[in-house]
Structures are given as structure tokens and as C-alpha cells.
Write a protein that holds these residues in place. Structure first.
Motif, PDB file in Angstrom:
ATOM      1  N   PRO A 205      -7.483 -10.108  15.060  1.00  0.00           N
ATOM      2  CA  PRO A 205      -6.776  -8.887  15.447  1.00  0.00           C
ATOM      3  C   PRO A 205      -6.003  -9.073  16.754  1.00  0.00           C
ATOM      4  O   PRO A 205      -6.458  -9.771  17.648  1.00  0.00           O
ATOM      5  CB  PRO A 205      -7.907  -7.867  15.613  1.00  0.00           C
ATOM      6  N   THR A 206      -4.844  -8.448  16.820  1.00  0.00           N
ATOM      7  CA  THR A 206      -3.964  -8.559  17.977  1.00  0.00           C
ATOM      8  C   THR A 206      -4.078  -7.289  18.816  1.00  0.00           C
ATOM      9  O   THR A 206      -4.004  -6.182  18.281  1.00  0.00           O
ATOM     10  CB  THR A 206      -2.501  -8.744  17.518  1.00  0.00           C
ATOM     11  N   ALA A 207      -4.234  -7.468  20.112  1.00  0.00           N
ATOM     12  CA  ALA A 207      -4.459  -6.322  21.008  1.00  0.00           C
ATOM     13  C   ALA A 207      -3.357  -5.275  20.886  1.00  0.00           C
ATOM     14  O   ALA A 207      -3.637  -4.061  20.867  1.00  0.00           O
ATOM     15  CB  ALA A 207      -4.579  -6.802  22.450  1.00  0.00           C
ATOM     16  N   ALA A 208      -2.090  -5.723  20.793  1.00  0.00           N
ATOM     17  CA  ALA A 208      -0.979  -4.769  20.715  1.00  0.00           C
ATOM     18  C   ALA A 208      -1.082  -3.902  19.467  1.00  0.00           C
ATOM     19  O   ALA A 208      -0.794  -2.699  19.494  1.00  0.00           O
ATOM     20  CB  ALA A 208       0.352  -5.521  20.731  1.00  0.00           C
ATOM     21  N   VAL A 209      -1.507  -4.498  18.343  1.00  0.00           N
ATOM     22  CA  VAL A 209      -1.639  -3.734  17.089  1.00  0.00           C
ATOM     23  C   VAL A 209      -2.889  -2.854  17.142  1.00  0.00           C
ATOM     24  O   VAL A 209      -2.886  -1.718  16.648  1.00  0.00           O
ATOM     25  CB  VAL A 209      -1.682  -4.681  15.874  1.00  0.00           C
ATOM     26  N   GLN A 217      -2.402   5.913  12.294  1.00  0.00           N
ATOM     27  CA  GLN A 217      -2.745   5.194  11.081  1.00  0.00           C
ATOM     28  C   GLN A 217      -1.665   4.148  10.822  1.00  0.00           C
ATOM     29  O   GLN A 217      -0.490   4.488  10.620  1.00  0.00           O
ATOM     30  CB  GLN A 217      -2.841   6.153   9.889  1.00  0.00           C
ATOM     31  N   VAL A 218      -2.044   2.861  10.859  1.00  0.00           N
ATOM     32  CA  VAL A 218      -1.045   1.804  10.685  1.00  0.00           C
ATOM     33  C   VAL A 218      -1.055   1.268   9.259  1.00  0.00           C
ATOM     34  O   VAL A 218      -2.038   1.400   8.534  1.00  0.00           O
ATOM     35  CB  VAL A 218      -1.272   0.632  11.668  1.00  0.00           C
ATOM     36  N   TYR A 248      -7.839  -3.893  11.296  1.00  0.00           N
ATOM     37  CA  TYR A 248      -7.491  -2.789  12.198  1.00  0.00           C
ATOM     38  C   TYR A 248      -8.061  -1.491  11.657  1.00  0.00           C
ATOM     39  O   TYR A 248      -8.287  -1.357  10.452  1.00  0.00           O
ATOM     40  CB  TYR A 248      -5.964  -2.687  12.347  1.00  0.00           C
ATOM     41  N   ALA A 249      -8.304  -0.562  12.545  1.00  0.00           N
ATOM     42  CA  ALA A 249      -8.891   0.728  12.160  1.00  0.00           C
ATOM     43  C   ALA A 249      -8.062   1.376  11.052  1.00  0.00           C
ATOM     44  O   ALA A 249      -6.841   1.505  11.173  1.00  0.00           O
ATOM     45  CB  ALA A 249      -8.949   1.646  13.378  1.00  0.00           C
ATOM     46  N   THR A 253      -6.913  -2.190   2.775  1.00  0.00           N
ATOM     47  CA  THR A 253      -6.758  -3.276   1.804  1.00  0.00           C
ATOM     48  C   THR A 253      -6.337  -4.577   2.487  1.00  0.00           C
ATOM     49  O   THR A 253      -5.783  -4.565   3.590  1.00  0.00           O
ATOM     50  CB  THR A 253      -5.699  -2.921   0.737  1.00  0.00           C
ATOM     51  N   ASP A 254      -6.606  -5.700   1.807  1.00  0.00           N
ATOM     52  CA  ASP A 254      -6.121  -6.992   2.290  1.00  0.00           C
ATOM     53  C   ASP A 254      -4.593  -7.016   2.217  1.00  0.00           C
ATOM     54  O   ASP A 254      -3.994  -6.398   1.323  1.00  0.00           O
ATOM     55  CB  ASP A 254      -6.650  -8.134   1.415  1.00  0.00           C
TER      56      ASP A 254
END
Length: 322
Positions: A205-209, A217-218, A248-249, A253-254
Motif C-alpha cells: 500500500p502507498t501512503a498517498a493512496v 471511497q477509492v 486500501y480501505a 476486489t482484486d
């Protein structure tokens, strides 16, 4: 007088015997005891390369006789390649796509070809993540025409990744509203509704994302297998990967994606013998890399040549053939 002179000669003889014996005693190990200095270029102190670089320095110092290795914070890949070229560092963490550009004199290295780099190993995938908000309604890269798209800083590796993925979907910069933004700027722009989609190339996981997902909701846009194959055929530094659900929260899905590889490279100062010692030390102490950062768990001998865009240092090649 004669006795005094003989005494002096006797003492001198003892001293000479001592010196000769010391030289003879050290002679067998003289080569291995020679000091070897390795400067390791990493990245920013808040990034992934820096802690890994510190771990590599520690491994080399503990496992190679006479080694004096030190890791330093830098501006990451492009800066690291230039430092290798200038000879101010001998070993560096870099992205394999940028190494490919340097070796072939294209993209940000157009007319500035660097043909003195040799590979030690690839390390782990740095995934191209195409981030949007669920509220945008965008579900596929093919839907980006007319959208505001953050493609990374101008001239960056991220920007090249974005352009190449868009190309696979027959989209050019003329078809979108291009925004040249860094990770942090892109994250802020997404949250504020000033861009529709952002490209981010980093280990997940990337901190910015994560920052975006903590408040919104991303959704991650997929790169389907056929497009990925098309890209890999044209740009051999890419690999396929999957961003797992729950990275990410709220990510349910993959997501199929493409990735470039973080890797270690050296310059021509590093001999095959030293290249072998460096490679062997690293792969004999992977647990130290694993303890320095979570991506260390992805570093394996089996995957050490995945996405390798240049020739290996002869010593590294010898190690992988054993």
C-alpha cells in the motif's frame, strides 16, 4: 666497544625477524583485508529505498571482509543513475524502466545514454496504480477521454508509465486534460475534486493512496491482460501483477495491474569478484531486508531477474547460475 656493537646488531636482527614474520603472517589475508568502499544511493528518507539501503549496507559490512559500505539519501532513480555515471556512488536502488531509458538513451535520458550500468538483481514490483474515487463513475482506462488526469510530475518515471498505459488504450494527451502533479499533489487534487484520476507508481500500500482512502471511497482502474501483454511486448521492463482486495480501505476486489521493478545496479567500478560478493551477501541475508521494510518479503532469488532490462554484472550472473 665490540660487545656493544654486537648487541646492537643482535637487537636489529631481532627487529628484522619480527617485521618479516609479521609481513609473512599477514600476507595470506592481505587481499581480503583491503578496505573496499561502497557508497549506496537510495531515495528520500520517507521512502522504501532508504531503509532497504541501510540494511544492504549493514549486510555488506558484516559479510564482506574489509567492506566499508554506507547508504545515503538521494533524489531516487534518475539522480541515482547520474551519480553512478559520475562515479560518486557504486551501487544504487533504481526502477527498471528508468534504467531501460538510460541504457537506450530515450525519455528523460534522450541524447544522454548511460551504457556503463550492470544489474545486480531486481527486487520487488512498484505497481502503477490508477486511482479514482467511486463517485467519479469511471471504471476503465478506456473511459478517460475528456477527463482531468494527474500523470505524475513532468519528465518523471510515473509520467512515462501513464503515457504508455494510455497509449495501450489508444489515448493520447490530446484526448485528456493533463495535470502534471506529484503523488502528494495528486492525492490532494483527487480529494478536492480537482482531478478525476491519478497515476501513482509505488509499492503498495502507498501512503498517498491510503490518505485518499481514509476519507473517500477509492477505486483502482484495471489494466486488462491483453493490454498488459501488448505493453510488455513493446516495453519489456513491465510485469503483470495483482493489487489484492483490501489493500486500501473499502477496496472489495482484486485489481489486475502492471508494475515496474525496483532493482539494484552498479557501475563499472564494481568488479565481477565484488559483484559476486555483494549478490551472495544480500541473498544469504534476506531476513535483514525483510525486517527493514514490508516489501523485503517480496525479494527472492527466484525472482531476481524478472524484468531485468540490462546485462548483469558478471559476478552476479555467476551467483545466480550456482
Amino acid at each position: 666497544m665490540r660487545l656493544n656493537r654486537m648487541s646492537k646488531l643482535w637487537v636489529l636482527s631481532l627487529v628484522l625477524v619480527f617485521v618479516v614474520s609479521m609481513i609473512a603472517g599477514c600476507g595470506g589475508d592481505n587481499k581480503s583485508a583491503e578496505k573496499q568502499f561502497i557508497n549506496i544511493a537510495t531515495g528520500g528518507t520517507a521512502g522504501t529505498y532508504y531503509p532497504l539501503g541501510g540494511a544492504v549496507a549493514e549486510i555488506l559490512n558484516k559479510n564482506i571482509p574489509g567492506m566499508n559500505a554506507s547508504a545515503q539519501s538521494t533524489g531516487a532513480t534518475v539522480a541515482n543513475i547520474n551519480m553512478l555515471k559520475e562515479g560518486t556512488v557504486e551501487l544504487a536502488f533504481v526502477q527498471n524502466d528508468i534504467v531501460y531509458y538510460a541504457a537506450n538513451g530515450i525519455e528523460m535520458f534522450k541524447d544522454k545514454k548511460v551504457d556503463t550500468l550492470k544489474g545486480i538483481t531486481t527486487l520487488y514490483p512498484e505497481t502503477v496504480q490508477i486511482v479514482t474515487l467511486e463517485s467519479s463513475g469511471i471504471k476503465n482506462v478506456s473511459e478517460l477521454k475528456g477527463k482531468r488526469v494527474a500523470v505524475g510530475a513532468a519528465g518523471s518515471g510515473v509520467e512515462a508509465n501513464a503515457r504508455q498505459i494510455l497509449e495501450a488504450y489508444s489515448i493520447t494527451y490530446n484526448d485528456i486534460n493533463v495535470q502534471y502533479l506529484s503523488f502528494a499533489e495528486a492525492a490532494s487534487a483527487l480529494k478536492d475534486g480537482n482531478v478525476d484520476v491519478a497515476f501513482v507508481t509505488a509499492g503498495f500500500p502507498t501512503a498517498a493512496v491510503q490518505d485518499i482512502a481514509s476519507q473517500n471511497q477509492v477505486r483502482l482502474l484495471p489494466v486488462d491482460a491483453a493490454k498488459a501483454d501488448e505493453m510488455i511486448k513493446k516495453y519489456p521492463f513491465y510485469t503483470k501483477t495483482i493489487i489484492p482486495a483490501d489493500t486500501y480501505a473499502g477496496l472489495a476486489t482484486d485489481t489486475p495491474a502492471v508494475a515496474v521493478m525496483a532493482m539494484l545496479v552498479v557501475n563499472e567500478k564494481v568488479s565481477p569478484e565484488l559483484g559476486y560478493d555483494i549478490t551472495k551477501a544480500i541473498f544469504s541475508n534476506l531476513e535483514r531486508l525483510q525486517s527493514s521494510h514490508s516489501v523485503g518479503k517480496m525479494i527472492t532469488k527466484e525472482g531476481a531477474r524478472q524484468g531485468m532490462p540490462i546485462e548483469l554484472n558478471a559476478g552476479a550472473e555467476k551467483f545466480f547460475k550456482e
